[in-house]
Design a protein around this motif. Structure first.
Motif, mmCIF file in Angstrom:
data_model
loop_
_atom_site.group_PDB
_atom_site.id
_atom_site.type_symbol
_atom_site.label_atom_id
_atom_site.label_comp_id
_atom_site.label_asym_id
_atom_site.label_seq_id
_atom_site.Cartn_x
_atom_site.Cartn_y
_atom_site.Cartn_z
ATOM 1 N N GLN A 1 0.828 -1.210 0.000
ATOM 2 C CA GLN A 1 0.000 0.000 0.000
ATOM 3 C C GLN A 1 0.863 1.262 0.000
ATOM 4 O O GLN A 1 0.528 2.271 -0.612
ATOM 5 C CB GLN A 1 -0.891 -0.013 1.234
ATOM 6 C CG GLN A 1 -1.954 1.054 1.198
ATOM 7 C CD GLN A 1 -2.817 1.067 2.445
ATOM 8 O OE1 GLN A 1 -2.429 0.497 3.471
ATOM 9 N NE2 GLN A 1 -3.954 1.691 2.369
ATOM 10 N N LEU A 2 2.013 1.165 0.657
ATOM 11 C CA LEU A 2 2.901 2.322 0.758
ATOM 12 C C LEU A 2 3.538 2.646 -0.587
ATOM 13 O O LEU A 2 3.882 3.790 -0.867
ATOM 14 C CB LEU A 2 3.996 2.006 1.784
ATOM 15 C CG LEU A 2 4.828 3.154 2.289
ATOM 16 C CD1 LEU A 2 3.973 4.050 3.156
ATOM 17 C CD2 LEU A 2 5.996 2.639 3.096
ATOM 18 N N GLY B 1 -2.225 5.449 -4.711
ATOM 19 C CA GLY B 1 -3.150 5.632 -3.590
ATOM 20 C C GLY B 1 -4.412 6.362 -4.028
ATOM 21 O O GLY B 1 -4.585 6.704 -5.204
ATOM 22 N N GLY C 1 -6.632 10.625 -0.315
ATOM 23 C CA GLY C 1 -5.619 10.433 0.725
ATOM 24 C C GLY C 1 -5.750 9.100 1.427
ATOM 25 O O GLY C 1 -6.669 8.320 1.165
ATOM 26 N N TYR C 2 -4.813 8.875 2.329
ATOM 27 C CA TYR C 2 -4.707 7.619 3.087
ATOM 28 C C TYR C 2 -5.740 7.662 4.229
ATOM 29 O O TYR C 2 -5.707 8.572 5.061
ATOM 30 C CB TYR C 2 -3.263 7.555 3.600
ATOM 31 C CG TYR C 2 -2.925 6.460 4.560
ATOM 32 C CD1 TYR C 2 -2.947 5.120 4.175
ATOM 33 C CD2 TYR C 2 -2.512 6.767 5.855
ATOM 34 C CE1 TYR C 2 -2.595 4.120 5.064
ATOM 35 C CE2 TYR C 2 -2.144 5.771 6.753
ATOM 36 C CZ TYR C 2 -2.193 4.463 6.345
ATOM 37 O OH TYR C 2 -1.849 3.473 7.232
ATOM 38 N N SER D 1 2.228 11.901 -1.647
ATOM 39 C CA SER D 1 3.124 10.807 -1.287
ATOM 40 C C SER D 1 2.623 10.067 -0.044
ATOM 41 O O SER D 1 2.362 10.674 0.998
ATOM 42 C CB SER D 1 4.508 11.395 -1.026
ATOM 43 O OG SER D 1 5.293 10.458 -0.344
ATOM 44 N N THR D 2 2.475 8.750 -0.160
ATOM 45 C CA THR D 2 1.847 7.987 0.932
ATOM 46 C C THR D 2 2.750 7.909 2.167
ATOM 47 O O THR D 2 2.261 7.934 3.293
ATOM 48 C CB THR D 2 1.491 6.564 0.445
ATOM 49 O OG1 THR D 2 0.753 6.695 -0.761
ATOM 50 C CG2 THR D 2 0.658 5.803 1.455
ATOM 51 N N GLN E 1 2.215 10.518 4.748
ATOM 52 C CA GLN E 1 0.857 10.437 5.314
ATOM 53 C C GLN E 1 0.824 9.368 6.403
ATOM 54 O O GLN E 1 0.239 9.558 7.468
ATOM 55 C CB GLN E 1 -0.150 10.071 4.234
ATOM 56 C CG GLN E 1 -0.287 11.100 3.118
ATOM 57 C CD GLN E 1 -1.470 10.757 2.226
ATOM 58 O OE1 GLN E 1 -2.589 10.633 2.669
ATOM 59 N NE2 GLN E 1 -1.216 10.609 0.931
ATOM 60 N N VAL E 2 1.483 8.240 6.102
ATOM 61 C CA VAL E 2 1.496 7.128 7.056
ATOM 62 C C VAL E 2 2.296 7.526 8.299
ATOM 63 O O VAL E 2 1.880 7.296 9.438
ATOM 64 C CB VAL E 2 2.119 5.887 6.355
ATOM 65 C CG1 VAL E 2 2.333 4.755 7.335
ATOM 66 C CG2 VAL E 2 1.234 5.434 5.202
#
Ligand code: PLP
Length: 495
Positions: free
Chosen positions: A164-165, A169, A173-174, A370-371, A374-375
């Protein structure tokens, strides 16, 4: 020796149908690439074996070409470093030449660019943005960012990156990040939102551009606070929207003036919690007035809540969005001020009926943010680091602000009048009438100070200019020193 990575080695062109021997073709290709600057001094070249394999030829012509190039000083071989382009190839021979410049030559029938592109070409240089000197606005205390915690969280996710990363995406958003944002906004800002209405954007600047695209057609009039945020002017003018300047006072935008100048505007851009740059807070009566206007005229309100986390003298004021019962407010926020601007993460709370349109237009722009960050930021919030950092920064900025206000009063009291110092990370120091604030800002920039002229925020010429002095990213010693320098800059101009 300078290290130049080999990863961008250009494709070697060989024409097997030509009668020119292969070693000669290779030799000429390398020589031309070195002279034209495609290959730079110190850049490693592939081994003879690798290049022969890549070109699917025998190693002999490659060996011969390399030998010749070495003999003529184009290549050098150093033990342990392999073969590289010679450091001694004179720089003038290696500067990019004709191929790179061809595109700059204006053909007789010049290609046209858009009106918006042409306007952008005429933007005057802003020397006060050239450095990160004292008083650079919009800069938080970068040296106090908890880098160690942040990098631990980054490596937590990078050491075993999930699919997922790394994959594409959601344009919105995440989801766990959107949930954390929705929870924070509900508790801290009285924003009404469901995580499904939160869109993560690459800085609120992108949020402004999306608003301009989704909500308005080119030529549509919208109310803009005057003075107001130059980033918003850029976003709306680059979308062709017609900006109607509306003055502000100590209660925020003058709604009655908006009604007089353009009652049928399609929207309004506002900074109600902390008017940018003057620092006023929109009063309750103006909030009611503008929401009534929006409801009656079917206009959109874009609420930019860029630094409401930092209020020093009073309790935080709830967002305008929380008072809106008709879903006319699009709410924007950013992590640029509370964390750091290079993170490029912000959010837009979109009324439910607009979610699909925002998502589709975002998809067309850059698909999603960019994921990884966010994570990481989700964990940073969930594990309590965000709230702790905010508390620390509030205390720090309060101290920096009072040091700046005191230094201005003691050293520049007769010359500058401070306004808007109750909240945020900047204040405005008004200059006496008749003094050109751009000239002052240019002189200050020469003296190492990054002070933005107030007139950069003005859509209409106003009697008094001023300087926007950011204190968030300037420590107390730099503040004292900066005010002394500023005094010297003003003295130089007075001579
Ligand atoms: C009024 C206002 N809005 C938004 C922003 C933040 O923009 P971004 O999130 O794109 O960094 C700033 C930063 O200077 C600002 O002053």
């Amino acid at each position: 020796m300078k290290f130049v990575p080999t990863s961008f080695f250009p494709p070697v062109a060989l024409d097997l149908t030509k009668r020119i021997p292969m070693y000669r073709q290779l030799y000429e290709w390398f020589r031309d690439a070195i002279v034209s600057g495609q290959l730079r001094p110190g850049q490693r070249v592939p081994s003879t074996r690798a290049l022969a394999a890549e070109l699917n030829i025998s190693r002999v012509p490659v060996l011969n070409a390399y030998e010749q190039l070495q003999a003529e000083g184009y290549l050098q071989t150093l033990v342990g470093s392999g073969t590289t382009i010679s450091e001694s190839v004179p720089d003038h021979a290696t500067r990019p030449t004709t191929t790179a410049r061809k595109s700059d030559v204006r053909p007789k029938s010049a290609n046209r660019i858009s009106r918006i592109g042409t306007e952008a070409l005429s933007t005057p240089p802003q020397v006060w943005l050239d450095s990160l000197g004292p008083f650079r606005s919009s800069l938080p205390a970068l040296e106090h960012f908890p880098n160690r915690i942040w990098s631990k969280l980054v490596s937590r996710h990078l050491s075993v990156p999930s699919r997922q990363l790394m994959a594409y995406g959601d344009p919105m958003g995440y989801m766990p990040f959107r949930e954390a944002i929705a929870e924070y906004l509900g508790a801290a800002r009285a924003v009404r939102c469901d995580p499904r209405e939160v869109m993560v954007v690459t800085g609120s600047q992108q949020g402004l551009q999306l608003c301009a695209k989704v909500l308005f057609n080119p030529g549509d009039p919208i109310w803009m606070e005057d003075p107001g945020y130059p980033g918003a002017h850029q976003a709306f003018s680059s979308a062709g929207v017609r900006m109607i300047p509306i003055p502000v006072d100590h209660e925020g935008i003058l709604v009655k003036e908006g009604l007089r100048r353009c009652p049928a505007a399609n929207g309004a851009y506002l900074t109600p919690s902390h008017q940018y740059p003057t620092g006023s807070t929109m009063s309750a009566s103006r909030r009611v007035e503008i929401l009534q206007w929006a409801a009656k005229s079917g206009s959109w309100i874009i609420e930019d809540d860029y630094d409401s986390e930092f209020r020093f003298e009073s309790r935080p004021i709830g967002a305008l969005q929380g008072l809106d019962t008709r879903s006319s407010v699009i709410y924007l926020g950013t992590f640029s001020k509370v964390l750091f601007p290079a993170l490029r993460l912000g959010y837009v709370v979109v009324p439910p009926r607009l979610v699909q349109a925002f998502s589709a237009v975002r998809d067309a722009a850059d698909i999603f943010s960019s994921t990884l960050y966010q994570v990481v930021l989700t964990d940073f919030i969930r594990e309590g680091h965000f709230a702790r950092h905010l508390r620390r920064m509030r205390t720090l900025y309060m101290e920096r602000r009072s040091v700046l206000v005191d230094a201005i009063h003691s050293q520049l009291g007769g010359m500058l009048e401070v306004i808007g110092a109750e909240a945020g990370m900047h204040l405005v120091a008004l200059l006496p009438p008749g003094i050109d604030d751009r000239q002052v800002a240019r002189q200050a920039a020469q003296d190492g100070i990054s002070a933005m002229p107030l007139s950069m925020c003005q859509l209409t010429k106003q009697a008094r200019g001023g300087l926007i002095l950011g204190y968030g990213g300037t420590d107390t010693t730099e503040i004292q020193d900066g005010v002394r320098k500023l005094r010297a800059s003003l003295d130089k101009l007075a001579k």
